[in-house]
Motif scaffolding. Structure first.
Motif, mmCIF file in Angstrom:
data_model
loop_
_atom_site.group_PDB
_atom_site.id
_atom_site.type_symbol
_atom_site.label_atom_id
_atom_site.label_comp_id
_atom_site.label_asym_id
_atom_site.label_seq_id
_atom_site.Cartn_x
_atom_site.Cartn_y
_atom_site.Cartn_z
ATOM 1 N N UNK A 248 0.821 -1.214 0.000
ATOM 2 C CA UNK A 248 0.000 0.000 0.000
ATOM 3 C C UNK A 248 0.852 1.260 0.000
ATOM 4 N N UNK A 249 1.958 1.242 0.733
ATOM 5 C CA UNK A 249 2.861 2.392 0.760
ATOM 6 C C UNK A 249 3.427 2.648 -0.635
ATOM 7 N N UNK A 250 3.853 1.601 -1.313
ATOM 8 C CA UNK A 250 4.405 1.755 -2.661
ATOM 9 C C UNK A 250 3.336 2.284 -3.626
ATOM 10 N N UNK B 165 3.387 5.901 -5.539
ATOM 11 C CA UNK B 165 3.285 5.952 -7.002
ATOM 12 C C UNK B 165 2.176 6.915 -7.427
ATOM 13 N N UNK B 166 1.042 6.863 -6.735
ATOM 14 C CA UNK B 166 -0.051 7.796 -7.035
ATOM 15 C C UNK B 166 0.384 9.235 -6.780
ATOM 16 N N UNK B 167 1.100 9.455 -5.689
ATOM 17 C CA UNK B 167 1.547 10.803 -5.369
ATOM 18 C C UNK B 167 2.539 11.320 -6.413
ATOM 19 N N UNK B 168 3.473 10.482 -6.836
ATOM 20 C CA UNK B 168 4.440 10.919 -7.842
ATOM 21 C C UNK B 168 3.762 11.192 -9.183
ATOM 22 N N UNK B 169 2.758 10.398 -9.528
ATOM 23 C CA UNK B 169 2.008 10.647 -10.756
ATOM 24 C C UNK B 169 1.210 11.942 -10.640
ATOM 25 N N UNK B 170 0.693 12.203 -9.454
ATOM 26 C CA UNK B 170 -0.089 13.416 -9.188
ATOM 27 C C UNK B 170 0.704 14.679 -9.521
#
Length: 65
Positions: free
Chosen positions: A38-40, A44-49
């Motif tokens: 879940x952390x990964x 990943x969602x945050x970096x894509x954001x």
């Protein structure tokens, strides 16, 4: 910061449950692996954001929450 604090809180809760005897070692390890996955995914969602246009960024940014 929010994601790191959340994972830290969850790992502390997991540690307390295991040390109190409420969770066995196998269950604690499985839950810790799930938390790592879940952390990964959240990171990943945050970096894509950070690299998306406004509306897709909003959708991607709210997914981990």
């Amino acid at each position: 910061m929010l994601i790191v604090m959340w994972i830290t809180l969850e790992l502390c809760a997991l540690t307390m449950l295991h040390s109190s005897g409420a969770l066995g070692a196998t269950a604690a390890i499985v839950l810790a692996i799930i938390l790592l996955i879940l952390l990964i995914a959240d990171m990943a969602c945050y970096l894509a954001y950070c690299h998306l246009p406004p509306m897709p960024a909003f959708i991607d940014g709210t997914a981990p929450l």
